[in-house]
Each structure stands twice: as C-alpha cells, then as structure tokens.
Enzyme design. Structure first.
Site, PDB file in Angstrom:
ATOM      1  N   ARG A 135      -4.173   9.472  10.032  1.00  0.00           N
ATOM      2  CA  ARG A 135      -5.587   9.561  10.942  1.00  0.00           C
ATOM      3  C   ARG A 135      -5.305  10.916  11.633  1.00  0.00           C
ATOM      4  O   ARG A 135      -6.358  11.487  11.863  1.00  0.00           O
ATOM      5  CB  ARG A 135      -5.292   8.503  11.911  1.00  0.00           C
ATOM      6  CG  ARG A 135      -5.696   7.238  11.539  1.00  0.00           C
ATOM      7  CD  ARG A 135      -5.839   6.099  12.704  1.00  0.00           C
ATOM      8  NE  ARG A 135      -6.466   4.833  11.867  1.00  0.00           N
ATOM      9  CZ  ARG A 135      -6.112   3.622  12.037  1.00  0.00           C
ATOM     10  NH1 ARG A 135      -5.253   3.486  13.222  1.00  0.00           N
ATOM     11  NH2 ARG A 135      -6.817   2.600  11.624  1.00  0.00           N
ATOM     12  N   GLY A 155     -12.241  -3.095  10.722  1.00  0.00           N
ATOM     13  CA  GLY A 155     -13.422  -3.827  11.099  1.00  0.00           C
ATOM     14  C   GLY A 155     -14.718  -3.022  11.225  1.00  0.00           C
ATOM     15  O   GLY A 155     -15.779  -3.824  11.074  1.00  0.00           O
ATOM     16  N   GLY A 175      -8.699  -3.250   6.632  1.00  0.00           N
ATOM     17  CA  GLY A 175      -7.240  -2.591   6.819  1.00  0.00           C
ATOM     18  C   GLY A 175      -6.432  -2.798   5.716  1.00  0.00           C
ATOM     19  O   GLY A 175      -5.784  -2.003   5.015  1.00  0.00           O
ATOM     20  N   LYS A 177      -9.300 -14.960   5.439  1.00  0.00           N
ATOM     21  CA  LYS A 177     -10.044 -16.311   5.922  1.00  0.00           C
ATOM     22  C   LYS A 177     -11.492 -16.088   5.281  1.00  0.00           C
ATOM     23  O   LYS A 177     -12.164 -15.093   5.411  1.00  0.00           O
ATOM     24  CB  LYS A 177      -9.970 -16.313   7.421  1.00  0.00           C
ATOM     25  CG  LYS A 177      -8.608 -16.698   7.911  1.00  0.00           C
ATOM     26  CD  LYS A 177      -8.953 -17.103   9.244  1.00  0.00           C
ATOM     27  CE  LYS A 177      -7.561 -16.818  10.284  1.00  0.00           C
ATOM     28  NZ  LYS A 177      -8.031 -16.320  11.568  1.00  0.00           N
TER      29      LYS A 177
HETATM   30  P1  ADP Z   1      -8.938  -6.851   5.047  1.00  0.00           P
HETATM   31  O1  ADP Z   1      -7.925  -6.251   6.324  1.00  0.00           O
HETATM   32  O2  ADP Z   1      -8.827  -5.751   3.887  1.00  0.00           O
HETATM   33  O3  ADP Z   1     -10.059  -6.850   5.488  1.00  0.00           O
HETATM   34  P2  ADP Z   1      -7.902  -9.586   5.241  1.00  0.00           P
HETATM   35  O4  ADP Z   1      -7.490  -8.932   6.820  1.00  0.00           O
HETATM   36  O5  ADP Z   1      -9.216 -10.185   5.428  1.00  0.00           O
HETATM   37  O6  ADP Z   1      -8.203  -8.129   4.447  1.00  0.00           O
HETATM   38  O7  ADP Z   1      -6.835 -10.380   4.587  1.00  0.00           O
HETATM   39  C1  ADP Z   1      -5.645  -9.872   4.287  1.00  0.00           C
HETATM   40  C2  ADP Z   1      -4.488 -10.903   4.308  1.00  0.00           C
HETATM   41  O8  ADP Z   1      -4.886 -11.997   3.505  1.00  0.00           O
HETATM   42  C3  ADP Z   1      -3.230 -10.277   3.946  1.00  0.00           C
HETATM   43  O9  ADP Z   1      -2.405 -10.312   4.927  1.00  0.00           O
HETATM   44  C4  ADP Z   1      -2.810 -11.361   2.811  1.00  0.00           C
HETATM   45  O10 ADP Z   1      -1.431 -11.659   2.767  1.00  0.00           O
HETATM   46  C5  ADP Z   1      -3.569 -12.562   3.065  1.00  0.00           C
HETATM   47  N1  ADP Z   1      -3.644 -13.358   1.876  1.00  0.00           N
HETATM   48  C6  ADP Z   1      -4.546 -13.046   0.730  1.00  0.00           C
HETATM   49  N2  ADP Z   1      -4.198 -14.025  -0.168  1.00  0.00           N
HETATM   50  C7  ADP Z   1      -3.607 -15.222   0.525  1.00  0.00           C
HETATM   51  C8  ADP Z   1      -3.211 -16.390   0.145  1.00  0.00           C
HETATM   52  N3  ADP Z   1      -3.432 -16.752  -0.955  1.00  0.00           N
HETATM   53  N4  ADP Z   1      -2.617 -17.133   1.102  1.00  0.00           N
HETATM   54  C9  ADP Z   1      -2.406 -16.512   2.450  1.00  0.00           C
HETATM   55  N5  ADP Z   1      -2.661 -15.361   2.778  1.00  0.00           N
HETATM   56  C10 ADP Z   1      -3.341 -14.581   1.902  1.00  0.00           C
HETATM   57 MG    MG Z   2      -6.870  -7.263   7.946  1.00  0.00          MG
END
Ligand code: ADP
Ligand code: MG
Length: 394
Positions: free
Chosen positions: A36, A375, A352, A198
């Site tokens: 950053r 976000g 992220g 989620k």
């Molecule tokens: P981003 O930060 O890219 O928006 P998220 O924060 O929504 O992504 O999701 C990332 C998290 O989702 C990671 O910590 C990963 O371990 C978790 N994850 C992905 N697949 C699974 C799974 N099958 N079961 C539990 N956690 C999962």
């Molecule tokens: Mg995340």
C-alpha cells in the site's frame, strides 16, 4: 467519469491534504508488507515535484477513537521516508496545537504525516468540528484512499465538503475506471465467479450483478448454501441455515431470467479440519454426513474452466475453498491459472482474500485490474458509487 483529477489543479505552494490508505500490516513494530505504501508513491512524488506542501493522512487498524501506541503510524512514516528518499515528519496527533504550528511553517516539497486519524473519535463519527480543524489548513483536498471511500468518515466525507478545490488521486481514478467498465459497459458474455465465506456477505453484490451478468459460477463455502437450497446433501459443510431460502429465491430468479448459475459438481472433503486428516474427493455434488467440503473438486475445476473460456468480461470475488491451507488451495489456484490463460477477456479480481490468493499465485499481472479496495470495491459494484467519491463528483 465526472471526477476532478489532480492534473487540473495548480498545487504549487498549496497545502494539500492527501488522504491515503497507508493501513499496512505491521509486525514487531515494522511494516510487514509495504504494497500500500508503494502504491501511494507516485501521487506523493508528483505533488512534491509540483511544489505542493504535503500533508498525508491515513487510518491504521481500529484504535477506536483513542490514542494507542500499537496503532501509531510511526513505522509507516519511517518506511515511507525510505521509499521516498525524503523526510516524512510524523505529527504527534491527527490534529492539535503542535500540528498547527508545524503546518504554519510547512514549506513546498515537504511531507508531513498526521498521526493515525482514528486516534480521534471525530474521524469515524464524521465530526464537523474535526473536519473544520483540518479544513483550516487545507487549500486542496485529494482522496486516493479507495479502500476507505465507502466510509462516512471525517477525512473522507466531512472534510471535502468544506474544501472548494478537490480531486481524486490516481489510484481511485484507476479503480473507478475499471469498476465502471464492469458496471456500465461489460462486453458479453459477462461471467461472475463468486466464492468465499458467506452468501450473507454478498447478497447485495449478487443482487446488483443479477441484471448484468450472463453466468454466475459459484464455489467456496457460499456454494453449500445454494446446494442446500436444491436439497443436495451438504454433510457438515458450512451452510448458512437462515439463508437457504434466500439462496433458493436467487436460484429461481436467475432461472426466470434465463441466466445460468453453475454450482460445484464435486468437492474436496475432510471429516475434520485438523492437520493431517485424509483429504478425499466426492463422486458427485452430494456430500456424506459428517464430511465437510473445503474446496471444489477436479470435475468442477474443469467444468468452471470450460464455461469461463466463453467469457468476454469476468469478475472474480471469493476463493473457491479454504485456500489459506495448502491442501485446500488447489481449486482457488486453478481458478487463478484458468483466468490468467484467457487472453481475450477483460478480467477483474476484487475482495481482500481473493486478491491475496491471486497475488500468492504469482499471476496477478495477467489480470486487467486487481481491485485492492476490499469491501469498498464490492460496495462500488453494488451501489455504483461510494460516499467518498460522490462528494468529489463534479
Ligand atoms: P473476499 O475477501 O475475497 O471477499 P471472503 O472474505 O468472502 O472473500 O471469503 C474468504 C474466506 O472464505 C477465506 O477465509 C476462505 O477460507 C473461506 N472459505 C472458502 N471456501 C470455504 C469453505 N468451503 N469452507 C469454509 N470456508 C471457506
Ligand atoms: Mg475477506
């Protein structure tokens, strides 16, 4: 884009309040990852070259309105100073008498850094009084902190409302340009690859993509809530029980619009997340009782790759599995590789963890845009604007 840019302003001898995202991870009192900071160098150098008096400002972590030495910008000031090869003077607070005094004697080309803005409770409260304190020494306001621009904070919204001359910095400009392309002129077919933890985190995003994309590809934990909605057994996988109905609803809406939502055909499963537990692959989409799906399986990887080859615009958010653990990272790395090999499509990754996964894969340079706003990027895609950008629009 209706956004004022820095090139259009005469900054010579002007006091420029430059809001940056210098929220770098620290370890043992040092900057552990200076990505950053490096990203902010061009705009700081540009302002110095043009003879501005520069006041840098950023938050760091969540000190919750109180001075807390663990969140001091001290390590950031010294790292920046080295990178810029010039002195970066750290103020003892985000405002106060000392700050005022130093600002009065600020000379062109000099660089000051205010202490962590969140040491003052007025920052997160968007206090007018704090914004006024900053406005009293600000001739020009520049926001280049995309990752903080979804916040209704004093340095993001309150201050620019009080300053006449203002602009976005180059990082925000680039983000908005790339995300606008997804929002307003995606070449079709447009495919969204969604994954991550989620469904509930991404409802707004799915809703807004619903009108725009042709195909959804869904992996990660999010997929199991959708599979549960289709009455496919999900074993002990991460399912959001209170969102199964909503997932079913989204599935019917996708179908009603003649769009496709593709779910995993097989999975990598374990009976336990403990280290060393044997890793297995399911035959089909169903998951046995007691098993937990931790990644997409090989059939799914191939299926997703096949679909992606037809895409002209691709947006990816959310890992395909628990990629932080090596045995469960293959689906996510394969996705990064598949996308990197598609030369005819416009490819953006945001979020992220997704960005971290792409960077870990070493394939970041083959994406058209890596949206580092976390976000903020997702919120921009959801709503088409952010409070910190709206306030700067012409
Ligand atoms: P981003 O930060 O890219 O928006 P998220 O924060 O929504 O992504 O999701 C990332 C998290 O989702 C990671 O910590 C990963 O371990 C978790 N994850 C992905 N697949 C699974 C799974 N099958 N079961 C539990 N956690 C999962
Ligand atoms: Mg995340």
């Amino acid at each position: 884009m209706n956004l004022p840019t820095l090139d259009a302003l005469d900054v010579k001898d002007q006091r420029v309040f430059l809001r940056l995202d210098l929220n770098a991870p620290l370890k043992d009192g040092q900057v552990a990852d200076d990505t950053r900071l490096r990203a902010a160098l061009p705009v700081i150098k540009d302002l110095r070259r043009r003879g501005a008096k520069i006041v840098l400002a950023s938050h760091l972590g969540r000190p919750r309105g109180k001075v807390d030495a663990r969140y001091s910008l001290e390590p950031v000031a010294s790292a920046l100073s080295e990178l810029l090869e010039c002195e970066v003077l750290l103020m003892d607070g985000p405002r106060g008498e000392g700050v005022k005094g130093l600002l009065a004697s600020l000379r062109p080309h000099q660089v000051l850094l205010l202490e962590n803005l969140r040491f003052d409770e007025g920052e997160e409260a968007n206090s007018t009084e704090l914004a006024q304190a900053w406005a009293s020494f600000t001739d020009i306001y520049v926001n280049d902190a995309f990752g903080a621009s979804h916040r209704n904070h004093a340095s993001i919204v309150g201050l620019p409302q009080l300053v006449e001359k203002k602009a976005v910095g180059p990082l925000i400009f680039k983000e908005v340009e790339a995300l606008n392309k997804l929002l307003h002129e995606p070449e079709r077919p447009y495919i969204a690859v969604l994954g991550g933890a989620k469904v509930s985190d991404k409802i707004g995003l799915i809703e807004s993509l619903m009108d725009k994309v042709d195909v959804f590809i869904v992996g990660g934990a999010m997929a199991y809530t959708f599979l549960a909605a289709q009455k496919v057994p999900t074993g002990a996988s991460r399912v959001e029980k209170d969102k199964i109905r909503l997932a079913g609803d989204l599935l019917s809406r996708v179908e009603a619009r003649d769009k496709i939502l593709r779910l995993p055909l097989d999975h990598v499963v374990v009976s336990d997340l403990a280290e060393g537990t044997p890793v297995r692959v399911t035959e089909g989409p169903g998951i046995a009782e007691g098993d937990m799906a931790v990644d997409i399986g090989p059939k799914t990887r191939a299926d997703f790759a096949q679909i992606l080859r037809s895409g002209k615009t691709i947006f990816w958010n959310g890992p395909m599995g628990i990629f932080e653990r090596e045995p469960f990272a293959e689906g996510t790395l394969h996705m990064a590789k598949t996308l990197s090999e598609l030369s005819g499509a416009y490819k953006v990754v945001g979020g992220g963890d997704s960005v971290a996964a792409v960077q870990k894969s070493g394939l970041a340079q083959s994406f058209d845009h890596i949206s580092t706003g976390g976000g903020a990027s997702l919120e921009y895609l959801e709503g088409g604007d952010l409070p910190g950008i709206r306030v700067l629009r012409l």
